[in-house]
Design a protein around this motif. Sequence first.
Motif, mmCIF file in Angstrom:
data_model
loop_
_atom_site.group_PDB
_atom_site.id
_atom_site.type_symbol
_atom_site.label_atom_id
_atom_site.label_comp_id
_atom_site.label_asym_id
_atom_site.label_seq_id
_atom_site.Cartn_x
_atom_site.Cartn_y
_atom_site.Cartn_z
ATOM 1 N N GLU A 10 46.856 29.147 51.245
ATOM 2 C CA GLU A 10 48.416 30.287 50.072
ATOM 3 C C GLU A 10 47.793 30.308 49.072
ATOM 4 O OE1 GLU A 10 52.440 27.966 50.442
ATOM 5 O OE2 GLU A 10 53.175 30.382 49.918
ATOM 6 N N ASN A 11 46.776 28.776 48.211
ATOM 7 C CA ASN A 11 46.540 29.091 46.908
ATOM 8 C C ASN A 11 45.388 30.233 46.888
ATOM 9 O OD1 ASN A 11 49.292 29.252 45.557
ATOM 10 N ND2 ASN A 11 48.883 27.149 46.314
ATOM 11 N N GLY A 12 44.647 30.600 48.103
ATOM 12 C CA GLY A 12 43.358 31.068 47.992
ATOM 13 C C GLY A 12 43.627 32.051 48.184
ATOM 14 N N ILE A 13 41.764 33.423 47.718
ATOM 15 C CA ILE A 13 41.628 34.332 47.646
ATOM 16 C C ILE A 13 42.451 35.029 48.752
ATOM 17 C CG2 ILE A 13 39.917 34.156 46.852
ATOM 18 C CD1 ILE A 13 38.232 35.025 49.176
ATOM 19 N N ALA A 39 34.858 45.107 51.074
ATOM 20 C CA ALA A 39 34.462 44.545 49.579
ATOM 21 C C ALA A 39 34.480 42.730 50.104
ATOM 22 C CB ALA A 39 36.392 44.462 49.027
ATOM 23 N N PHE A 40 35.447 42.731 51.044
ATOM 24 C CA PHE A 40 34.253 40.461 50.684
ATOM 25 C C PHE A 40 33.417 39.520 51.645
ATOM 26 C CE2 PHE A 40 38.560 41.221 49.481
ATOM 27 C CZ PHE A 40 39.321 40.386 48.368
ATOM 28 N N ASP A 41 32.815 41.340 52.869
ATOM 29 C CA ASP A 41 31.410 40.916 53.340
ATOM 30 C C ASP A 41 32.296 40.169 53.703
ATOM 31 O OD1 ASP A 41 28.681 41.226 53.726
ATOM 32 O OD2 ASP A 41 28.409 40.749 51.622
ATOM 33 N N ASN A 69 49.768 43.230 46.612
ATOM 34 C CA ASN A 69 48.654 44.386 46.744
ATOM 35 C C ASN A 69 47.348 44.729 45.794
ATOM 36 O OD1 ASN A 69 51.730 45.787 45.990
ATOM 37 N ND2 ASN A 69 52.106 44.731 44.714
ATOM 38 N N LEU A 70 46.643 45.861 46.218
ATOM 39 C CA LEU A 70 45.610 46.199 46.385
ATOM 40 C C LEU A 70 45.198 46.084 44.758
ATOM 41 C CD1 LEU A 70 44.449 47.384 49.499
ATOM 42 C CD2 LEU A 70 43.589 44.710 48.455
ATOM 43 N N PRO A 71 44.189 46.744 44.660
ATOM 44 C CA PRO A 71 43.623 46.857 42.717
ATOM 45 C C PRO A 71 44.697 48.423 42.369
ATOM 46 C CG PRO A 71 41.914 46.023 43.604
ATOM 47 C CD PRO A 71 42.518 46.145 44.469
ATOM 48 N N ILE A 72 44.634 49.182 43.166
ATOM 49 C CA ILE A 72 45.495 50.560 42.778
ATOM 50 C C ILE A 72 46.462 51.183 43.370
ATOM 51 C CG2 ILE A 72 44.095 52.787 41.838
ATOM 52 C CD1 ILE A 72 41.634 51.129 41.715
ATOM 53 N N ASP A 73 47.260 51.223 43.730
ATOM 54 C CA ASP A 73 48.130 51.898 44.369
ATOM 55 C C ASP A 73 48.651 51.669 45.006
ATOM 56 O OD1 ASP A 73 50.783 53.027 44.113
ATOM 57 O OD2 ASP A 73 49.222 55.427 44.360
ATOM 58 N N TYR A 109 44.474 33.641 52.389
ATOM 59 C CA TYR A 109 45.823 33.960 51.389
ATOM 60 C C TYR A 109 46.451 34.725 52.655
ATOM 61 C CZ TYR A 109 50.666 35.808 50.536
ATOM 62 O OH TYR A 109 52.554 35.864 50.435
#
Lengths: 320, 314
Positions: free
Chosen positions: B102-105, B89-91, B8-12, B109
């Motif tokens: 699996e548990n990374g950013i 957004a991550f550059d 899920n991204l931050p907004i819907d 992931y």
Amino acid sequence: MKKTILYEMKNLYRDDMRVTGYQFGEGEKSVCVVGSTRGNEIQQLFTCGLLVKTLKKIEKAGLINDGKSIMVIPSINTSSMNIEKRFWPTDNTDINRMFPGYALGETTQRIAGGVFEKINDYKYGIQFASFFMSGRFLPHVRMMMTENTSIEDAKKFGLQYIVKRNPRPFDTTTLNYNWQVWGTKAFSVYTHETANLDENSAMIGVYAVLNFLSQTGIINYSMHRGYNSSVINADEMYDIQTPIAGIFQPLCEVGDSVSKGQVISKIIDPYEGKTLAEIKAPEYGNVFFMNNKQLVYTNQILFKLTDDYTIIRKAENSEQ
Amino acid sequence: MIKVASVNLPIDEELVIKKERIVPLNPTGNEKRISIVTGTHGDELEGQYICYELNRRIKNNPECLKGIVDIYPALNPLGIDSITRGIPAFDLDMNRIFPGSENGIMADYLAHKIVEDIKGSALCVDIHASNIFLMEIPQIRINELTKDELVPLAKMMNVNFIWVHSAATVLESTLAYSLNDIGTPTLVVEMGVGMRITKSYGNQLVDGILNTMKELGMWTGEVNKVCESIVSYDEDFEVNFINASSAGVFIPATKHWGKLKKGDYVGDIVDPLTGEILDKITSPCDGILFTLREYPICDEGSLIARILERDDEI
């Protein structure tokens, strides 16, 4: 002070890009300080500017020791800085991933190569660097552990923390790594900010460099020694991630001491304003890094906590 | 459609990495699997046509399919939708974060889920499209560490050129390196140019993929005759690079994949302001030009061409 152009690249329509160096003192190439390599490293540039201003006074007062020279290069990437782009204007490559460079290669390889040729024979190298994740740091010295690194030398900055880590594949093309390959003892110094200015921590960066110059006998300038640095391993810091995406609302600041279980941030639902998650400190520690983006993604690192309070944890565990 | 990974991204909004699985009409349960992946770099679109065309040809002849085909058209959907090479957004260059964790950013992931999903394929084909600056002849690039296994497979793929290059540490974080490292043979195709589709190259590679599937026993349909690839090894010092000696506008004077003699005219770098020719570029060797600059504006050092040195008839 001697101001020299270390490298120049001609452009088609824009002004030529000049990499300018400020040399203080004469003699052995003792230390080279590099500021911004990326276009958004405003704090790194600013810190170098303050350092140049201070070193001018120190040189004028005759406090640079004989036979020692200091080079300060505030920016090697003015082309990106002037258009507010982090990486190279045309091909988006990162100069700090192009070292040792190549004079016959592509544009940023040539810039890296042209600059590196002038600075690869200094005894010490200091870079004001930035992290790939956007955020605020406690001022610290960061070093990649290679055969040519020395924690004792890193302590001469007098900063509260020294972070050590092992180089990863993508590190092998950075300035810091290549300095070390060429025999320069290299350190990266981080202050609070990157794209925004923080004058206080910039001054901490300047004092750290002056402390280093003083401790290594390059300048004759006695000053407060700073901290007896704690050495921490980057892998041993606590990465605190958000389990959910949303709006990040921090409830602490970089430098704060936090307790185990303390709510240090909330993730807020962007539509309904409710709290989606409360982020708690898993252990006692100091907030060493804090994300500074308002929107966060699942698993994004919000904080890094130092492992300063092992003793408290051990004591608590033994009580249980 | 199968969801390979979703977050899920931050907004819907849900970010989903999708794949299409095509299976034989009467599966035996022992089929080999081929994975066709593209869209790691959001500005490389040649693979879009290949995914479409491969889907079309297989679905038109379902009786010929004897293996499982997994098609991943967009490993970096946010990049493709926003004309961004990296992950917005991550550059981050997505092809520098494999194998992920699996548990990374988020990016780590997604990389982890992609590797887990492709793992075990008999073959993975990772299709790239150069960048917006350079036009590439269809070619497969192979790390010398994996040449013994991969060169024979690459020869089935109907590419003009197979470039075996030396190992570079920075390439250890690519999808292809990570998959080859865990025993899933992966070929990296470079072809065409960024932000565009070169249909003839796309058809050529689809022919090659079907030919390879036939060789691997996964396809029984008719396949077009494939070309013989030129194989170049780094130790032969066969690839010559031409970089711009000055900033300017590049005007090509030769054709892509053309034969050149040493001294032949490749193009000019000109200054439109003064009308001057800043650099008259000629070939440094006899050979064949397999990379040619497509984007006119050059900085000093910009790559203009790569020439494979050959003195024989091609």
